[in-house]
Design an enzyme around this catalytic site. Structure first.
Site, PDB file in Angstrom:
ATOM      1  N   GLU A 210       0.840  -1.206   0.000  1.00  0.00           N
ATOM      2  CA  GLU A 210       0.000   0.000   0.000  1.00  0.00           C
ATOM      3  C   GLU A 210       0.870   1.249   0.000  1.00  0.00           C
ATOM      4  O   GLU A 210       1.922   1.281   0.638  1.00  0.00           O
ATOM      5  CB  GLU A 210      -0.904   0.019   1.243  1.00  0.00           C
ATOM      6  CG  GLU A 210      -2.058  -0.953   1.147  1.00  0.00           C
ATOM      7  CD  GLU A 210      -3.025  -0.795   2.316  1.00  0.00           C
ATOM      8  OE1 GLU A 210      -2.870   0.153   3.128  1.00  0.00           O
ATOM      9  OE2 GLU A 210      -3.937  -1.638   2.421  1.00  0.00           O
TER      10      GLU A 210
ATOM     11  N   LYS B 263      -1.526   1.072 -41.214  1.00  0.00           N
ATOM     12  CA  LYS B 263      -1.036   0.129 -40.197  1.00  0.00           C
ATOM     13  C   LYS B 263      -2.148  -0.802 -39.763  1.00  0.00           C
ATOM     14  O   LYS B 263      -3.287  -0.374 -39.596  1.00  0.00           O
ATOM     15  CB  LYS B 263      -0.525   0.922 -38.981  1.00  0.00           C
ATOM     16  CG  LYS B 263      -0.210   0.068 -37.762  1.00  0.00           C
ATOM     17  CD  LYS B 263       0.415   0.898 -36.653  1.00  0.00           C
ATOM     18  CE  LYS B 263      -0.533   1.074 -35.485  1.00  0.00           C
ATOM     19  NZ  LYS B 263       0.075   1.794 -34.359  1.00  0.00           N
TER      20      LYS B 263
ATOM     21  N   THR C 213       6.629  -0.680 -28.022  1.00  0.00           N
ATOM     22  CA  THR C 213       7.426  -1.826 -28.492  1.00  0.00           C
ATOM     23  C   THR C 213       8.304  -1.443 -29.680  1.00  0.00           C
ATOM     24  O   THR C 213       9.056  -2.281 -30.167  1.00  0.00           O
ATOM     25  CB  THR C 213       6.509  -2.967 -28.940  1.00  0.00           C
ATOM     26  OG1 THR C 213       5.797  -2.546 -30.124  1.00  0.00           O
ATOM     27  CG2 THR C 213       5.505  -3.348 -27.871  1.00  0.00           C
ATOM     28  N   ALA C 214       8.157  -0.253 -30.184  1.00  0.00           N
ATOM     29  CA  ALA C 214       8.838   0.244 -31.398  1.00  0.00           C
ATOM     30  C   ALA C 214       8.299  -0.425 -32.665  1.00  0.00           C
ATOM     31  O   ALA C 214       8.806  -0.156 -33.758  1.00  0.00           O
ATOM     32  CB  ALA C 214      10.361   0.100 -31.320  1.00  0.00           C
TER      33      ALA C 214
ATOM     34  N   THR D 150       5.432  -0.039 -34.323  1.00  0.00           N
ATOM     35  CA  THR D 150       4.834   0.907 -35.275  1.00  0.00           C
ATOM     36  C   THR D 150       5.920   1.661 -36.031  1.00  0.00           C
ATOM     37  O   THR D 150       5.883   1.772 -37.262  1.00  0.00           O
ATOM     38  CB  THR D 150       3.927   1.896 -34.510  1.00  0.00           C
ATOM     39  OG1 THR D 150       2.911   1.148 -33.828  1.00  0.00           O
ATOM     40  CG2 THR D 150       3.291   2.918 -35.439  1.00  0.00           C
TER      41      THR D 150
HETATM   42  C1  R5P Z   1      -1.180   4.029 -31.541  1.00  0.00           C
HETATM   43  O1  R5P Z   1      -2.249   4.424 -31.929  1.00  0.00           O
HETATM   44  C2  R5P Z   1      -0.135   4.915 -30.951  1.00  0.00           C
HETATM   45  O2  R5P Z   1      -0.205   6.229 -31.438  1.00  0.00           O
HETATM   46  C3  R5P Z   1       1.260   4.358 -31.210  1.00  0.00           C
HETATM   47  O3  R5P Z   1       1.459   4.324 -32.610  1.00  0.00           O
HETATM   48  C4  R5P Z   1       1.402   2.974 -30.665  1.00  0.00           C
HETATM   49  O4  R5P Z   1       0.801   2.859 -29.424  1.00  0.00           O
HETATM   50  C5  R5P Z   1       2.865   2.641 -30.582  1.00  0.00           C
HETATM   51  O5  R5P Z   1       3.022   1.386 -29.988  1.00  0.00           O
HETATM   52  P1  R5P Z   1       4.197   0.418 -30.407  1.00  0.00           P
HETATM   53  O6  R5P Z   1       5.491   1.187 -30.257  1.00  0.00           O
HETATM   54  O7  R5P Z   1       4.068  -0.718 -29.451  1.00  0.00           O
HETATM   55  O8  R5P Z   1       3.954   0.007 -31.831  1.00  0.00           O
END
Ligand code: R5P
Length: 317
Positions: free
Chosen positions: A42, A195, A226-227, A229
């Site tokens: 807590e 995407k 996670t990079a 996108t």
């Molecule tokens: C999604 O709509 C957000 O704007 C980002 O593009 C997304 O959350 C990025 O996440 P990650 O780096 O895991 O792909």
């Protein structure tokens, strides 16, 4: 509400360095509060100075550990309210839980609205946030909200590295508006990537709309986790002849796997980001960090003085 007398800046545990920098910008000492934990987990918060009639700004990005940081902020708000602060502003340089902002599948929550409710019920009188995942989240609050942008802070560095005629790229349709606003500042062309998110850690970028051949590109996004996108978008840009690819991301939340993925993606020159959440490692120059402390500090000063905040949207253009 009692009339607020003086600015008091308090830091949660999430990002003391940013809070310290904001306090230094304002020329005030960081207020005395020390959140701790009981052995069972807590959270306990006690303000160790008089808070009565204070204009209290509680700084806490709700990044990982998200639940602890959010709960700590709520408890700080509750303690400040019970200590008779005149006004309590929750400053969330990063507003977590924002991606669940609509009911797009059956039986799912809208966590952005839930968090807005929690902050309000805890006792926040005002919110400062930066680059919310979607603009509509402002409307989830029935208390005043100041929504700031990292763009004015990132743009000067981006102008240096991108040169005169870049292409600003939205890595998905949801980011198109943000990319266009960067385009207004940086000039050049515009492109958008289609995407598809396969699951929480995997995305596929299938199509590119726009001409990027021989151009220096900058992918703009509110956050990376996670990079996936950014890497998928960078790959498709390179396949279509882009000369170089940079990324401008307000909130760099890369986990270990994300960092490894970024290091293994030569298509990305650099991610340019902010210190809205703690950044411990520049990955050998692959991440460039620009501070948002001055813009947050200036917003706090103007809110306290009852001045306009909107002019901060345009500084350094
Ligand atoms: C999604 O709509 C957000 O704007 C980002 O593009 C997304 O959350 C990025 O996440 P990650 O780096 O895991 O792909």
């Amino acid at each position: 509400m009692e009339e607020a007398k003086h600015i008091c800046v308090y830091s949660g545990s999430a990002h003391p360095k940013l809070s310290q920098d904001i306090a230094a910008y304002l020329g005030v000492p960081l207020g005395k509060v020390h959140p701790t934990k009981f052995p069972d987990g807590e959270i306990f918060v006690q303000f160790e100075e008089n808070v009565r009639r204070a204009d209290a700004f509680l700084i806490q990005p709700t990044c990982a550990p998200t639940n602890d940081n959010l709960m700590e902020l709520l408890i700080m708000i509750d303690a400040a309210k019970r200590a008779s602060a005149a006004r309590i502003t929750a400053v969330l340089p990063y507003f977590g839980y924002a991606r669940q902002d609509r009911k797009d599948k059956p039986r799912v929550p809208i966590t952005a609205k839930l968090v807005a409710n929690l902050l309000t019920v805890a006792g926040a009188n005002r919110i400062i946030a930066m680059d919310l995942h979607s603009q509509q989240i402002q409307g989830f609050f029935d208390i005043p909200m100041d929504h700031l942008y990292a763009r004015p802070v990132l743009a000067p560095y981006l102008k240096q590295v991108l040169g005169p005629d870049p292409v600003v790229v939205a890595p998905d349709s949801g980011s198109a508006k943000m990319a266009m606003s960067y385009g207004d500042v940086l000039g050049g062309g515009f492109a958008v990537v289609a995407k598809r998110r396969i699951n929480a850690t995997t995305v596929a970028s299938s199509h590119l709309v726009g001409d990027v051949r021989d151009k220096v590109c900058v992918i703009t996004d509110d956050l990376t986790s996670t990079a996936g996108t950014l890497c998928a978008a960078a790959r498709i840009l390179k396949e279509n002849g882009a000369a170089k690819v940079y990324c401008a991301v307000s909130h760099c939340l890369l986990n270990e796997a994300g960092k490894q993925k970024l290091l293994a993606t030569p298509e990305i020159e650099q991610i340019v980001t902010t210190d809205a959440v703690p950044q411990h490692d520049d990955l050998g120059g692959k991440i460039k960090v620009v501070s948002v402390a001055p813009i947050l500090g200036e917003a706090i000063r103007r809110i306290h003085d009852g001045k306009s905040v909107s002019s901060l949207f345009y500084i350094n253009h």
